[in-house]
Design an enzyme around this catalytic site. Structure first.
Site, mmCIF file in Angstrom:
data_model
loop_
_atom_site.group_PDB
_atom_site.id
_atom_site.type_symbol
_atom_site.label_atom_id
_atom_site.label_comp_id
_atom_site.label_asym_id
_atom_site.label_seq_id
_atom_site.Cartn_x
_atom_site.Cartn_y
_atom_site.Cartn_z
ATOM 1 N N TYR A 121 0.859 -1.192 0.000
ATOM 2 C CA TYR A 121 0.000 0.000 0.000
ATOM 3 C C TYR A 121 0.894 1.241 0.000
ATOM 4 O O TYR A 121 1.858 1.309 0.786
ATOM 5 C CB TYR A 121 -0.834 -0.071 1.279
ATOM 6 C CG TYR A 121 -1.878 0.996 1.471
ATOM 7 C CD1 TYR A 121 -3.149 0.852 0.924
ATOM 8 C CD2 TYR A 121 -1.604 2.125 2.241
ATOM 9 C CE1 TYR A 121 -4.121 1.813 1.134
ATOM 10 C CE2 TYR A 121 -2.583 3.095 2.459
ATOM 11 C CZ TYR A 121 -3.831 2.930 1.902
ATOM 12 O OH TYR A 121 -4.788 3.874 2.115
ATOM 13 N N HIS A 218 9.205 -22.589 3.954
ATOM 14 C CA HIS A 218 10.407 -22.053 4.613
ATOM 15 C C HIS A 218 9.997 -20.911 5.563
ATOM 16 O O HIS A 218 10.449 -20.852 6.716
ATOM 17 C CB HIS A 218 11.385 -21.556 3.542
ATOM 18 C CG HIS A 218 12.663 -21.007 4.099
ATOM 19 N ND1 HIS A 218 13.587 -21.765 4.771
ATOM 20 C CD2 HIS A 218 13.158 -19.737 4.102
ATOM 21 C CE1 HIS A 218 14.606 -21.000 5.154
ATOM 22 N NE2 HIS A 218 14.359 -19.769 4.757
ATOM 23 N N ARG A 223 8.623 -18.880 11.006
ATOM 24 C CA ARG A 223 7.725 -17.918 11.672
ATOM 25 C C ARG A 223 6.585 -18.557 12.445
ATOM 26 O O ARG A 223 5.947 -17.882 13.251
ATOM 27 C CB ARG A 223 7.189 -16.912 10.643
ATOM 28 C CG ARG A 223 8.269 -16.151 9.884
ATOM 29 C CD ARG A 223 9.177 -15.357 10.804
ATOM 30 N NE ARG A 223 10.179 -14.596 10.066
ATOM 31 C CZ ARG A 223 11.026 -13.744 10.610
ATOM 32 N NH1 ARG A 223 11.013 -13.537 11.915
ATOM 33 N NH2 ARG A 223 11.917 -13.104 9.881
#
Ligand SMILES: Cc1cc2nc3c(=O)[nH]c(=O)nc-3n(C[C@H](O)[C@H](O)[C@H](O)COP(=O)(O)OP(=O)(O)OC[C@H]3O[C@@H](n4cnc5c(N)ncnc54)[C@H](O)[C@@H]3O)c2cc1C
Length: 302
Positions: A121, A218, A223
Site C-alpha cells: 500500500y 520455509h 515464523r
C-alpha cells in the site's frame, strides 16, 4: 473491525460469481478464497488466488502428461519422500497470492523473506488509516531474563495499564499530528510521503504477497516456530491452517518433517548413539558446548 461493510460486500460479490475452469482447483482452498481471516486487533490474511494442489506436486515430480496421479496413497507417499529428501522444486509448482494487513514492525520481519513477490500500500499516494496495533493484555510482557531476544512474564496491574496507556496515547498523538500536517484546511499541507515519517511502527500497512509453496514452507518453518515473535507467529499459524486445507498431504509432510522435526549435529548424533548403547554421557564428556548441550537436552527430554 478489519473490513468495512463495502469491502465485505465486494468480497461477497466476488465469491458469488464462480467461473468455469479447466485448471486444477483445491476444494479446501476454494472455501478460503477472498475471505479475510482476522489476525491481531486490525489485521487479516486473505487468499486472493492460488495455483496447484497436492496432485500438481506429484505431476511435476513425475513430469507427467495428465494429472500424474497413480493413486491417492502413491501421491501421499511420493510427497512425503520429496519432503523428507529436500527435493523441493516440485513444491515450487504451487503458488499462493495473499492480501495481508499487518503492523509495520511485523512487516519489517516478514519482508526479510526475499523469495516472494510483494506490492505494498502506498503511503505516498494514500492516507494511512488510524489503526494501530495495541497488544491484548495477555500479550504485554516484560523483557525475558534468559533470552535477550524474547519476552518473559505478562505484566500485571498498574504496570500493564501504564504501558498500554503510553502505547495508546503515543499512537493517537502521532496520528493527530500526521493529520494536522497533511491537512489542506487553510494551509498548503505537507506531502503524504513526508508526513508519514512521524508515525510509529505499530501502525498497520497492507500488501499483496505472492510466494511458491516451497518458500512458503520455509517462511512457516521460521515464523510458526516458538522462537518467532508472537505478532508474526500468529499470522504464520493462520497461514498453516489455510495451507493444511489447500494441500493436505504436503502440509502433513511439512508438519512431520519440518515443523515437528529437529536437527541434530554430527556430535549430537554421536552422543545419541552412545546413550542408546547405555553410556552415561555428560556435557563434559559429550564434546558439546554448554549451550549445545542445553539445546540437545531440550530435544531429548521434550
Ligand atoms: C527467530 C528469528 C530471529 C531473527 N533475528 C534477526 C535479527 O536479529 N536480525 C536480522 O537482521 N534478521 C533476523 N532474522 C531474519 C533472518 O536472519 C532471515 O533474514 C529471515 O528469516 C529470512 O530467511 P531467509 O533469508 O532464509 O528467507 P528468504 O529470503 O525467503 O530466502 C530463502 C532462501 O533463499 C536463499 N536466498 C535468498 N536470497 C538470497 C541472497 N540474496 N543471497 C543468498 N541466498 C539467498 C537462501 O538460501 C535463503 O535461506 C530472524 C529470523 C528469525 C526467524
Amino acid at each position: 473491525m478489519p473490513l468495512s461493510p463495502d469491502q465485505i460486500a465486494e468480497i461477497e460479490e466476488q465469491r458469488s460469481n464462480p467461473q468455469q475452469t479447466l485448471r486444477v482447483v483445491a476444494p479446501g482452498m476454494e472455501a478460503h478464497l477472498y475471505h479475510a481471516k482476522p489476525v491481531l486487533d486490525h489485521g487479516f490474511v486473505r487468499v486472493i488466488d492460488y495455483m496447484g494442489d497436492d496432485a500438481a506436486i506429484c505431476q511435476a515430480a513425475r513430469v507427467s502428461y495428465g494429472k500424474g496421479t497413480k493413486s491417492v496413497q502413491n501421491d501421499e507417499g511420493l510427497i512425503r519422500y520429496l519432503m523428507r529428501h529436500w527435493h523441493s522444486t516440485p513444491f515450487e509448482m504451487c503458488e499462493i497470492k495473499l492480501h495481508v494487513k499487518l503492523p509495520v514492525f511485523v512487516a519489517r520481519q516478514w519482508i526479510r523473506h526475499r523469495t516472494a513477490n510483494v506490492n505494498e500500500y502506498s503511503a505516498r499516494y494514500s492516507i494511512l488509516d488510524r489503526e494501530f496495533y495495541i497488544p491484548a493484555p495477555e500479550h504485554v510482557n516484560a523483557q525475558s531474563v534468559v533470552n535477550n531476544q524474547g519476552r518473559g512474564g505478562v505484566l500485571e496491574g498498574a504496570e500493564a495499564a501504564r504501558v498500554l496507556e503510553i502505547l495508546k496515547s503515543d499512537s493517537a498523538r502521532a496520528y493527530d499530528n500526521y493529520e494536522a500536517m497533511i491537512s489542506q484546511d487553510g494551509q498548503e499541507g505537507l506531502a503524504r510521503e513526508l508526513a508519514r515519517m512521524n508515525l510509529p511502527a505499530n501502525i498497520y500497512t497492507q500488501w499483496y504477497w505472492k510466494v511458491d509453496l516451497h518458500n512458503l514452507f520455509h517462511f512457516l518453518r521460521l515464523r510458526a516456530d516458538a522462537h518467532a515473535q508472537y505478532e508474526i507467529r500468529i499470522y504464520a499459524e493462520e497461514l498453516c491452517k489455510i495451507v493444511a486445507d489447500w494441500v493436505p498431504f504436503a502440509y502433513k509432510a511439512f508438519d512431520d518433517y519440518r515443523l515437528g522435526a529437529v536437527s541434530l549435529s554430527a556430535q549430537m548424533v554421536d552422543v545419541t548413539r552412545r546413550m542408546l548403547k547405555g553410556e552415561t554421557v555428560t556435557q563434559e564428556t559429550s564434546g558439546l558446548s554448554a549451550r549445545e548441550w542445553r539445546e540437545f537436552m531440550e530435544i531429548v527430554e521434550g
